[in-house]
Design a protein around this motif. Structure first.
Motif, short mmCIF file in Angstrom:
data_model
loop_
_atom_site.label_atom_id
_atom_site.label_comp_id
_atom_site.label_asym_id
_atom_site.label_seq_id
_atom_site.Cartn_x
_atom_site.Cartn_y
_atom_site.Cartn_z
N GLU A 138 0.80 -1.23 0.00
CA GLU A 138 0.00 0.00 0.00
C GLU A 138 0.83 1.28 0.00
OE1 GLU A 138 -3.35 -0.23 -0.11
OE2 GLU A 138 -3.18 -2.40 -0.11
N HIS A 139 2.15 1.15 0.18
CA HIS A 139 2.98 2.35 0.35
C HIS A 139 3.23 3.08 -0.98
CE1 HIS A 139 4.78 1.18 4.45
NE2 HIS A 139 3.97 0.20 4.14
N PRO A 140 3.36 4.41 -0.94
CA PRO A 140 3.83 5.12 -2.15
C PRO A 140 5.26 4.68 -2.47
CG PRO A 140 3.06 6.66 -0.43
CD PRO A 140 3.16 5.32 0.19
N LYS A 141 5.59 4.61 -3.75
CA LYS A 141 6.91 4.12 -4.15
C LYS A 141 7.56 5.08 -5.15
CE LYS A 141 4.97 -0.46 -3.58
NZ LYS A 141 3.62 0.05 -3.23
N LEU A 142 8.85 5.33 -4.92
CA LEU A 142 9.61 6.21 -5.79
C LEU A 142 10.88 5.48 -6.21
CD1 LEU A 142 10.34 9.10 -6.92
CD2 LEU A 142 11.41 9.54 -4.70
N GLY A 143 11.14 5.44 -7.51
CA GLY A 143 12.37 4.83 -8.01
C GLY A 143 13.24 5.90 -8.66
N ILE A 144 14.55 5.85 -8.39
CA ILE A 144 15.49 6.78 -9.02
C ILE A 144 16.57 5.97 -9.73
CG2 ILE A 144 17.22 8.58 -8.62
CD1 ILE A 144 15.53 9.47 -6.18
N ARG A 145 16.78 6.27 -10.99
CA ARG A 145 17.76 5.53 -11.79
C ARG A 145 19.17 6.09 -11.57
NH1 ARG A 145 17.32 5.66 -18.28
NH2 ARG A 145 15.17 5.10 -17.77
N GLY A 146 20.14 5.20 -11.42
CA GLY A 146 21.53 5.62 -11.37
C GLY A 146 21.92 6.25 -12.71
N ARG A 147 22.80 7.26 -12.67
CA ARG A 147 23.09 7.98 -13.93
C ARG A 147 24.42 7.57 -14.55
NH1 ARG A 147 24.91 14.15 -12.48
NH2 ARG A 147 26.51 13.61 -10.95
N VAL A 148 25.06 6.53 -14.03
CA VAL A 148 26.30 6.01 -14.62
C VAL A 148 25.93 4.86 -15.55
CG1 VAL A 148 28.41 4.72 -14.09
CG2 VAL A 148 27.81 6.73 -12.74
N SER A 149 26.59 4.79 -16.71
CA SER A 149 26.35 3.67 -17.63
C SER A 149 27.62 2.85 -17.76
CB SER A 149 25.94 4.21 -19.00
OG SER A 149 25.78 3.14 -19.91
N GLU A 150 27.47 1.55 -17.56
CA GLU A 150 28.60 0.63 -17.72
C GLU A 150 28.25 -0.35 -18.84
OE1 GLU A 150 29.61 -3.05 -15.12
OE2 GLU A 150 30.66 -1.37 -14.19
N ASN A 151 28.84 -0.14 -20.00
CA ASN A 151 28.50 -0.96 -21.18
C ASN A 151 26.99 -1.03 -21.41
OD1 ASN A 151 31.27 -1.59 -21.43
ND2 ASN A 151 31.05 -3.24 -19.93
N GLY A 152 26.35 0.12 -21.24
CA GLY A 152 24.90 0.18 -21.47
C GLY A 152 24.05 -0.18 -20.27
N SER A 153 24.67 -0.60 -19.16
CA SER A 153 23.92 -0.96 -17.96
C SER A 153 23.92 0.20 -16.96
CB SER A 153 24.53 -2.19 -17.28
OG SER A 153 24.40 -3.33 -18.10
N ASN A 154 22.74 0.52 -16.45
CA ASN A 154 22.64 1.61 -15.46
C ASN A 154 23.27 1.19 -14.14
OD1 ASN A 154 20.99 3.18 -17.20
ND2 ASN A 154 19.23 1.94 -16.63
N ARG A 155 24.04 2.12 -13.56
CA ARG A 155 24.64 1.91 -12.24
C ARG A 155 24.61 3.23 -11.48
NH1 ARG A 155 28.02 -1.97 -10.58
NH2 ARG A 155 29.33 -0.45 -9.52
N TYR A 156 24.88 3.14 -10.16
CA TYR A 156 24.92 4.36 -9.34
C TYR A 156 26.31 4.96 -9.23
CZ TYR A 156 20.11 3.47 -8.10
OH TYR A 156 18.75 3.27 -8.18
N PHE A 157 27.36 4.18 -9.54
CA PHE A 157 28.73 4.73 -9.50
C PHE A 157 29.62 3.86 -10.37
CE2 PHE A 157 27.90 2.06 -5.82
CZ PHE A 157 28.95 1.16 -5.83
N ILE A 158 30.80 4.40 -10.71
CA ILE A 158 31.69 3.74 -11.68
C ILE A 158 32.45 2.56 -11.07
CG2 ILE A 158 33.81 4.08 -13.04
CD1 ILE A 158 32.85 6.98 -13.55
#
Length: 203
Positions: free
Chosen positions: A42-62
């Motif tokens: 029932e909870h509100p949900k917020l998703g934030i995408r990491g802005r680093v890309s590693e060979n096309g894969s999203n990540r939060y850090f290098i």
């Protein structure tokens, strides 16, 4: 690296604590929605995408090719994430102090790193398969913080020693930590999610 914020908001009962979803490598802002829905229906949900890309894969850090981490980038991206959390919670009128972080792998890593290295608004976290990136520079007081953390004994990415070190760091900082270890690899299982669910019910 993009300066755009990629986020997704899924409304829920405004009286319940909002859940912040932090994905694993290759995920995105809505990747953990099925897990979040199972744990926090029932909870509100917020998703934030990491802005680093590693060979096309999203990540939060290098992460370098040899598997080591770029600690300068980690600090920079942690600052960015904490600022983004502040912006996005204001945008959707969510109480940042009530946030519960649901992080998997790379997302769990940056959440734990943030706790150990700088002030955060969120004080509750479900850390699925986290690892310690680097020992904290100084001891923080995490009294009043609480975490549920999971580990798989055949995980090829996170060693038990590394996981235990992270748990010790959190406990030394006075955080309340419940650990769940299971016979599994670096993926999510029904068993660990059921254990997380019962921990959440007791919050």
């Amino acid at each position: 690296m993009t300066t755009d914020i990629h986020s997704a908001f899924f409304p829920g009962n405004p009286d319940l604590a909002p859940v912040l979803m932090l994905h694993g490598t290759g995920g995105d802002e809505s990747d953990l929605l099925p897990i979040a829905t199972f744990l926090f229906p029932e909870h509100p949900k917020l998703g934030i995408r990491g802005r680093v890309s590693e060979n096309g894969s999203n990540r939060y850090f290098i992460r370098h090719e040899d598997g080591s981490f770029d600690l300068e980038n980690l600090k920079q991206e942690t600052d960015w994430l904490l600022n983004t959390i502040e912006k996005e919670t204001q945008c959707y009128q969510l109480d940042a102090k009530q946030l519960i972080v649901l992080g998997f792998s790379n997302g769990a890593n940056i959440a734990a790193y943030a706790w150990l290295n700088q002030p955060t608004t969120f004080k509750t976290a479900v850390l699925l398969h986290p690892m310690m990136i680097t020992p904290p520079q100084q001891t923080r007081n995490l009294s009043g913080y609480r975490a549920f953390a999971t580990y798989g004994d055949v995980d090829p990415i996170v060693s038990e020693d590394n996981f235990d070190q992270l748990m010790s760091q959190l406990q030394n900082a006075q955080a309340s930590v419940e650990v769940f270890k299971n016979h599994q690899s670096h993926h999510l299982t029904q068993t660990e999610l059921m254990a997380a669910q019962s921990w959440i019910k007791n919050l």
